[in-house]
Design an enzyme around this catalytic site. Structure first.
Site, short mmCIF file in Angstrom:
data_model
loop_
_atom_site.label_atom_id
_atom_site.label_comp_id
_atom_site.label_asym_id
_atom_site.label_seq_id
_atom_site.Cartn_x
_atom_site.Cartn_y
_atom_site.Cartn_z
N GLU A 34 55.64 -64.26 5.78
CA GLU A 34 55.07 -65.31 4.96
C GLU A 34 55.41 -64.95 3.51
OE1 GLU A 34 50.84 -65.84 5.52
OE2 GLU A 34 50.79 -67.48 4.07
N ARG A 261 51.36 -52.22 15.17
CA ARG A 261 51.62 -52.21 13.72
C ARG A 261 51.88 -50.80 13.27
NH1 ARG A 261 49.63 -56.80 11.38
NH2 ARG A 261 49.69 -56.20 9.22
N LYS A 271 49.58 -56.20 2.85
CA LYS A 271 49.90 -57.02 1.70
C LYS A 271 48.68 -57.36 0.88
CE LYS A 271 52.43 -60.22 3.44
NZ LYS A 271 53.31 -61.31 3.88
P1 ATP Z 1 50.01 -57.84 6.08
O1 ATP Z 1 49.02 -57.60 7.14
O2 ATP Z 1 50.52 -56.63 5.41
O3 ATP Z 1 49.59 -58.90 5.13
P2 ATP Z 1 51.39 -59.81 7.53
O4 ATP Z 1 51.43 -59.59 9.00
O5 ATP Z 1 50.45 -60.79 7.01
O6 ATP Z 1 51.28 -58.41 6.83
P3 ATP Z 1 53.76 -61.31 7.45
O7 ATP Z 1 54.54 -61.70 6.28
O8 ATP Z 1 53.03 -62.37 8.18
O9 ATP Z 1 52.80 -60.19 6.97
O10 ATP Z 1 54.61 -60.42 8.45
C1 ATP Z 1 55.90 -60.69 8.91
C2 ATP Z 1 56.13 -59.89 10.16
O11 ATP Z 1 55.96 -58.50 9.91
C3 ATP Z 1 55.14 -60.25 11.24
O12 ATP Z 1 55.84 -60.45 12.45
C4 ATP Z 1 54.23 -59.07 11.32
O13 ATP Z 1 53.73 -58.90 12.61
C5 ATP Z 1 55.11 -57.92 10.87
N1 ATP Z 1 54.31 -56.86 10.26
C6 ATP Z 1 53.47 -56.98 9.22
N2 ATP Z 1 52.86 -55.81 8.95
C7 ATP Z 1 53.35 -54.92 9.85
C8 ATP Z 1 53.11 -53.53 10.10
N3 ATP Z 1 52.24 -52.83 9.38
N4 ATP Z 1 53.79 -52.94 11.11
C9 ATP Z 1 54.68 -53.64 11.84
N5 ATP Z 1 54.94 -54.94 11.66
C10 ATP Z 1 54.29 -55.59 10.68
MG MG Z 2 50.35 -62.81 7.56
#
Ligand code: ATP
Ligand code: MG
Length: 557
Positions: A34, A261, A271
């Site tokens: 995102e 994760r 984030k």
């Molecule tokens: P955050 O929790 O840090 O805000 P998010 O999941 O909201 O991260 P996105 O931009 O939606 O961030 O993530 C894009 C992709 O990265 C998604 O498929 C998500 O599952 C993966 N992702 C995000 N954080 C991690 C992590 N700590 N380890 C592995 N994959 C991750």
């Molecule tokens: Mg997200």
């Protein structure tokens, strides 16, 4: 890059290939950030996993911006995400945008309505929440659940046309208000929001919810395997429900597969937390070298190779656990070992005078630039009467097992001579201002002298030619790892960045911005890619030299 460690995902894909569901080249994966922040080390894992799987089969990899939420998304995030992924070594075509499919998503919602599988609900958000029930009790049907298909179509069309205000109505999937999985209790799939789709630059009055939009984005692009993190496991039934009920996709819908994760000790991954640090000015932007954002790690001096090797080593698993930050450090040291110049730089200087060395003499000694990589050649380092050494390399009254410089003791000056401490000069307050030594001309490095042995070799720079540089030394940003959104700001380590002036040998003047250099005995340092220039020789410490982590022994075959 290898993907052997992602076994359970590979097994699933190979089953699909062996059963002829897909040919190898048909495999498509995606990484769907995102655009509401910069990428971090967790995203490195997810992006490389998806990318490496697509490469493994000769399939396709999509970078897709999941930009279905109009309020939080910004162009600077899109730009940084593309830049960071390219830096990491990923190759991809033009990025995809979830928002490109809004019109299709609206059409598919009409299909669901026509099948009696979606309805317009007039309940307020609060009522919907209350009537959802909980883990112990079923939800209550909305009084609007049994509207006719015609009425639902008409109302939804008017929602799309902007006739209603936000919160007045929503479109819900009609699934099961008693499902043990809360996500299946008639989830909202479209809400009213008057916003602009930034990417299309087009006004919309309805916006899709993630659980409805995500499976459609995957399916529209022909993604075959949708890899996501474990918290989406409970959402898989809704992912499948959406696709199984849409004619275009029900035959060969993509499958969602979850993995753990990445979490790191001593770090702030997430984030939401990182954004708060940036917004409140606690760090110097998204690329602050203390952050585990890709941009921060880049600026700190991490290399793509180090991040790739790290990702490979941690592998992919089905259970969440924290990875030791030291492991990340191990891989950057490992990568820089043979690549980085090794120079004498004194971080915390104390002056040494070689009393029996001629006053005006300067010797240009030759020194190997990287002892582990002779191909890097040699460079000159001036030696003279007045030197600096590291304050911690001298003790007036040595503790047990201290083998460095102290009165009466002899050490080797790296690449130069043996010196013996004869005297300590102090000011009126008793502070040491100079250490007096004598040198033995016979002990010159490379002369083959081996009549005496010394127990220590220390680094030094000549006072006359020392180049002052600015060095940022970093420590963990967070002092307590059990942080949550309420307490984490107060747990920020106030000493996480300390800037000192250090003295370097003149070879430092040949440094280019973003060049990584080992300061002998002090660690690896990066010439700050943003701030380093000939008038501001600023370095960031990437990592110290001593490692607390060793790679596990691989089973011998
Ligand atoms: P955050 O929790 O840090 O805000 P998010 O999941 O909201 O991260 P996105 O931009 O939606 O961030 O993530 C894009 C992709 O990265 C998604 O498929 C998500 O599952 C993966 N992702 C995000 N954080 C991690 C992590 N700590 N380890 C592995 N994959 C991750
Ligand atoms: Mg997200």
């Amino acid at each position: 890059m290898d993907t052997n460690s992602s076994n359970f995902i590979i097994h699933k894909i190979e089953d699909d290939i062996n059963s002829n569901k897909y040919s190898e080249e048909e495999i498509i994966t995606r990484f769907p950030p995102e655009p509401n922040g910069f990428l971090h080390i967790g995203h490195v894992k997810a992006a490389l996993l998806n990318y490496n799987i697509a490469k493994r089969y000769g399939g396709d990899f999509h970078l897709r911006f999941d930009d279905t939420n109009p309020s939080k998304e910004e162009q600077q995030y899109i730009d940084s995400i593309i830049d960071d992924l390219k830096w990491l070594g990923l190759e991809f075509d033009e990025p995809y945008f979830g928002s490109n499919y809004f019109d299709q998503m609206i059409d598919y919602a009409r299909e669901l309505i026509n099948k009696g599988l979606a309805y317009v609900d007039d309940q307020t958000g609060e009522e919907i929440k209350q009537n959802r029930g909980d883990l112990f009790s079923p939800g209550k049907d909305s009084p609007y659940r049994n509207r006719s298909i015609e009425e639902n179509l008409d109302l939804f069309n008017r929602m799309v046309d902007g006739e209603f205000q936000p919160g007045e109505k929503v479109l819900r999937a009609k699934i099961d208000m008693a499902s043990p999985n809360m996500n299946l209790r008639d989830p909202v799939i479209f809400r009213i929001l008057n916003g602009k789709n930034e990417h299309l630059n087009k006004e919309y009055h309805v916006f899709p919810m993630y659980d409805y939009a995500h499976p459609l984005e995957d399916a529209i692009e022909g993604v075959t395997h949708s890899l996501c993190t474990l918290e989406f496991e409970d959402h898989r039934p809704i992912y499948d429900w959406v696709l199984n009920n849409i004619d275009d996709f029900k035959e060969k819908p993509p499958v969602q597969i979850e993995f753990a994760r990445l979490e790191l000790t001593d770090s702030i991954v997430g984030k939401r937390y990182i954004k708060q640090l940036v917004d409140e000015g606690i760090v110097d932007g998204w690329d602050d070298p203390r952050l585990v954002t890709i941009s921060g790690l880049r600026r700190r001096g991490y290399t793509p190779e180090a991040l790739q090797d790290f990702s490979e080593e941690i592998g992919i698993s089905k259970s969440n656990s924290k990875v030791d930050y030291k492991m990340l450090e191990h891989f950057v040291r490992n990568d820089l070992k043979n690549k980085a110049k090794r120079l004498n730089v004194v971080l915390n200087p104390i002056k040494v005078v070689i009393t029996n060395y001629p006053d005006d003499q300067v010797e240009e000694l030759e020194i190997e630039t990287n002892m582990d990589n002779p191909e890097m050649g040699k460079h000159k380092i001036p030696f003279s009467k007045n030197l600096y050494i590291e304050a911690s390399d001298f003790m007036e009254e040595p503790v047990k097992k201290y083998f460095r410089l102290f009165p009466g003791n002899e050490v080797r000056l790296r690449g130069a001579y043996f010196v013996k401490c004869t005297d300590v000069i102090k000011d009126e307050d008793g502070n040491i201002v100079e250490i007096h030594c004598t040198y033995d001309p016979e002990t010159k490095s490379g002369s083959g002298f081996n009549k005496r042995k010394v127990k220590s070799t220390i680094h030094w720079v000549s006072e006359e030619s020392a180049v002052p540089i600015k060095v940022n030394l970093y420590d963990n940003l967070i002092s307590d790892e059990t942080f949550d959104s309420n307490n984490f700001i107060e747990n920020i380590n106030p000493e996480s960045k300390v800037t000192v002036t250090a003295y370097a040998e003149p070879e430092i003047l040949n440094t280019l911005p973003n060049e990584k250099i080992q300061f002998i005995r002090n660690g690896y340092f990066n010439a700050d890619p943003k701030l380093f220039n000939k008038d501001n020789l600023e370095f960031n410490r990437i990592v110290e030299l001593k490692s607390g982590w060793r790679p596990p022994k691989k089973d011998k075959k």
